[in-house]
Design an enzyme around this catalytic site. Structure first.
Site, mmCIF file in Angstrom:
data_model
loop_
_atom_site.group_PDB
_atom_site.id
_atom_site.type_symbol
_atom_site.label_atom_id
_atom_site.label_comp_id
_atom_site.label_asym_id
_atom_site.label_seq_id
_atom_site.Cartn_x
_atom_site.Cartn_y
_atom_site.Cartn_z
ATOM 1 N N GLU A 225 5.311 10.306 -5.133
ATOM 2 C CA GLU A 225 5.435 8.869 -4.855
ATOM 3 C C GLU A 225 6.595 8.669 -3.878
ATOM 4 O O GLU A 225 7.671 9.232 -4.063
ATOM 5 C CB GLU A 225 5.665 8.125 -6.185
ATOM 6 C CG GLU A 225 6.263 6.732 -6.093
ATOM 7 C CD GLU A 225 5.359 5.703 -5.424
ATOM 8 O OE1 GLU A 225 4.196 5.556 -5.829
ATOM 9 O OE2 GLU A 225 5.839 5.048 -4.464
ATOM 10 N N ASP B 82 -2.471 -0.108 0.399
ATOM 11 C CA ASP B 82 -3.325 -0.293 1.574
ATOM 12 C C ASP B 82 -2.528 -0.061 2.866
ATOM 13 O O ASP B 82 -1.341 -0.370 2.923
ATOM 14 C CB ASP B 82 -3.875 -1.724 1.595
ATOM 15 C CG ASP B 82 -4.598 -2.072 0.308
ATOM 16 O OD1 ASP B 82 -5.513 -1.325 -0.066
ATOM 17 O OD2 ASP B 82 -4.228 -3.084 -0.319
ATOM 18 N N TYR C 168 -8.332 -7.027 -7.542
ATOM 19 C CA TYR C 168 -8.212 -6.478 -6.185
ATOM 20 C C TYR C 168 -9.096 -7.339 -5.268
ATOM 21 O O TYR C 168 -10.013 -8.020 -5.760
ATOM 22 C CB TYR C 168 -8.655 -5.009 -6.135
ATOM 23 C CG TYR C 168 -7.643 -4.008 -6.662
ATOM 24 C CD1 TYR C 168 -6.324 -4.365 -6.920
ATOM 25 C CD2 TYR C 168 -8.004 -2.690 -6.897
ATOM 26 C CE1 TYR C 168 -5.400 -3.438 -7.399
ATOM 27 C CE2 TYR C 168 -7.089 -1.755 -7.382
ATOM 28 C CZ TYR C 168 -5.789 -2.140 -7.631
ATOM 29 O OH TYR C 168 -4.888 -1.219 -8.103
ATOM 30 N N ASP D 206 -3.851 7.802 -4.825
ATOM 31 C CA ASP D 206 -3.774 6.456 -5.403
ATOM 32 C C ASP D 206 -2.749 5.686 -4.581
ATOM 33 O O ASP D 206 -1.617 5.500 -4.992
ATOM 34 C CB ASP D 206 -3.328 6.553 -6.865
ATOM 35 C CG ASP D 206 -3.080 5.190 -7.478
ATOM 36 O OD1 ASP D 206 -3.581 4.185 -6.938
ATOM 37 O OD2 ASP D 206 -2.367 5.121 -8.498
HETATM 38 N N1 AAT Z 1 -2.091 2.594 -9.435
HETATM 39 C C1 AAT Z 1 -2.502 1.404 -8.786
HETATM 40 C C2 AAT Z 1 -1.610 0.964 -7.743
HETATM 41 C C3 AAT Z 1 -1.539 1.502 -6.518
HETATM 42 S S1 AAT Z 1 -0.112 2.274 -6.341
HETATM 43 C C4 AAT Z 1 0.130 2.779 -4.748
HETATM 44 C C5 AAT Z 1 1.460 3.553 -4.645
HETATM 45 O O1 AAT Z 1 1.404 4.342 -3.464
HETATM 46 C C6 AAT Z 1 2.721 2.686 -4.523
HETATM 47 O O2 AAT Z 1 3.563 2.941 -5.611
HETATM 48 C C7 AAT Z 1 3.346 3.118 -3.191
HETATM 49 O O3 AAT Z 1 4.764 3.144 -3.205
HETATM 50 C C8 AAT Z 1 2.749 4.518 -3.028
HETATM 51 N N2 AAT Z 1 2.722 5.028 -1.652
HETATM 52 C C9 AAT Z 1 2.408 4.354 -0.521
HETATM 53 N N3 AAT Z 1 2.513 5.153 0.553
HETATM 54 C C10 AAT Z 1 2.892 6.374 0.104
HETATM 55 C C11 AAT Z 1 3.171 7.622 0.753
HETATM 56 N N4 AAT Z 1 3.106 7.748 2.096
HETATM 57 N N5 AAT Z 1 3.525 8.678 -0.022
HETATM 58 C C12 AAT Z 1 3.595 8.557 -1.368
HETATM 59 N N6 AAT Z 1 3.356 7.397 -2.019
HETATM 60 C C13 AAT Z 1 3.014 6.309 -1.299
HETATM 61 C C14 AAT Z 1 -2.640 1.355 -5.503
HETATM 62 C C15 AAT Z 1 -3.041 -0.078 -5.308
HETATM 63 C C16 AAT Z 1 -4.272 -0.316 -4.456
HETATM 64 C C17 AAT Z 1 -4.287 -1.722 -3.898
HETATM 65 C C18 AAT Z 1 -5.633 -2.165 -3.436
HETATM 66 N N7 AAT Z 1 -5.618 -3.421 -2.706
#
Ligand code: AAT
Length: 301
Positions: free
Chosen positions: A109, A162, A232, A159
């Protein structure tokens, strides 16, 4: 300008707004990467919002988190090592550790403050598996982390939030270079499952098509499954699935087309900490039955 409602306004889904009535704001801060908001709502439970976009509500998160975890894991014969990209709220992690076969889960993350907020405000609902002995947490941009990983994972679950604009943390995760890194990091027969956006939205559908096209030279099998999720955009999100197989490994076109559509294994619910709320064998299969408007919008895929 706060009138008791949270409203999701975003350029990727212009021309529409979704609102949830707020009971109490619990956290509102800016991290190095994004704006983090946590609130209790009147009817959707507790809500996590990043950069103005709803990431989860405790009322409907089960559908997305269970499907993103269990569809790829049950399509794999023997998933041993799993990588979760993003997912700092811990919901997909909570589902992955229900699989006894998984001995090693890494969660990468980018934003440590999302993990902290999840532990503080979702500790008894979503962020329940961070202390599991199989889990390793890495705080890093997954696009960087994956550049040097080779033949390590059986399943990678992306996961991610967007790619809302060029600077959004998730934008790099929808680039062909990242898909190549995922392919390199998977073992042969490995499975990639990516947050697959919404086929009702033109901008999202184009992104899904581009992603599937970019996967074509890297993954012998690809598919798209749909998930119902009221909070969503448009109430639908998908999974983009890809399998690291050569076409010779699965010579029949029919077998390749059907690869993801039936679970290969079944969860022993006695091992799981609690029943599943959304995933079942039937729901797994049904996710791939797309109405023509969606199947056709994916073109030849
Ligand atoms: N579990 C449902 C929620 C998510 S979480 C998406 C996570 O991806 C966030 O915590 C964000 O900080 C992380 N993230 C974003 N970019 C990166 C990256 N480059 N490397 C690692 N982590 C990252 C998904 C929600 C979907 C929404 C739909 N509209």
């Amino acid at each position: 300008d706060f009138d008791g409602w949270f409203t999701e306004v975003e350029a990727m889904w212009k021309g529409q707004r979704f609102s949830i009535e707020v009971e109490k704001v619990l956290l509102h801060k800016k991290s190095k990467y994004q704006e983090i908001l946590v609130f209790d709502s009147k009817t959707w439970g507790r809500v996590l919002v990043l950069d103005g976009v709803i990431q989860l509500t405790t009322k409907d998160e089960c559908s997305y988190q269970e499907m993103m975890a269990h569809v790829p894991l049950f399509c794999h014969q023997s998933p041993d090592r799993v990588l979760i990209v993003g997912g700092g709220d811990g919901g997909v992690l909570r589902e992955v550790v229900k699989h006894g076969k998984v001995s090693d889960v890494t969660l990468c993350e980018i934003d440590t403050e999302v993990i902290a907020a999840a532990k503080e405000f979702f500790g008894d609902t979503v962020a329940t598996a961070f202390d599991d002995e199989a889990v390793t947490i890495v705080v890093e941009d997954a696009a960087e982390f994956l550049k040097t990983r080779r033949n390590m994972f059986d399943v990678i679950i992306v996961d991610s939030s967007d790619p809302t604009d060029a600077d959004a943390p998730a934008t790099a995760l929808y680039k062909p270079a990242f898909l190549k890194s995922c392919s390199d990091a998977l073992r042969d027969g490995g499975i990639l499952c990516m947050q697959g956006e919404c086929l009702w939205l033109d901008s999202h559908r184009d992104l899904v098509k581009e992603t599937l096209a970019a996967m074509r030279p890297l993954f012998g099998i690809r598919d798209y499954g749909a998930i119902s999720i009221p909070t969503y955009p448009c109430g639908q999100i998908g999974m983009i699935l890809a399998g690291k197989y050569d076409e010779e490994d699965i010579p029949s076109l029919k077998d390749r087309e059907l690869f993801f559509r039936k679970p290969r294994r079944h969860l022993d619910l006695s091992l799981a900490s609690g029943p599943l709320r959304y995933y079942s064998d039937y729901v797994h299969e049904a996710a791939f039955v797309l109405p023509p408007i969606m199947r056709n919008s994916l073109g030849s895929e």
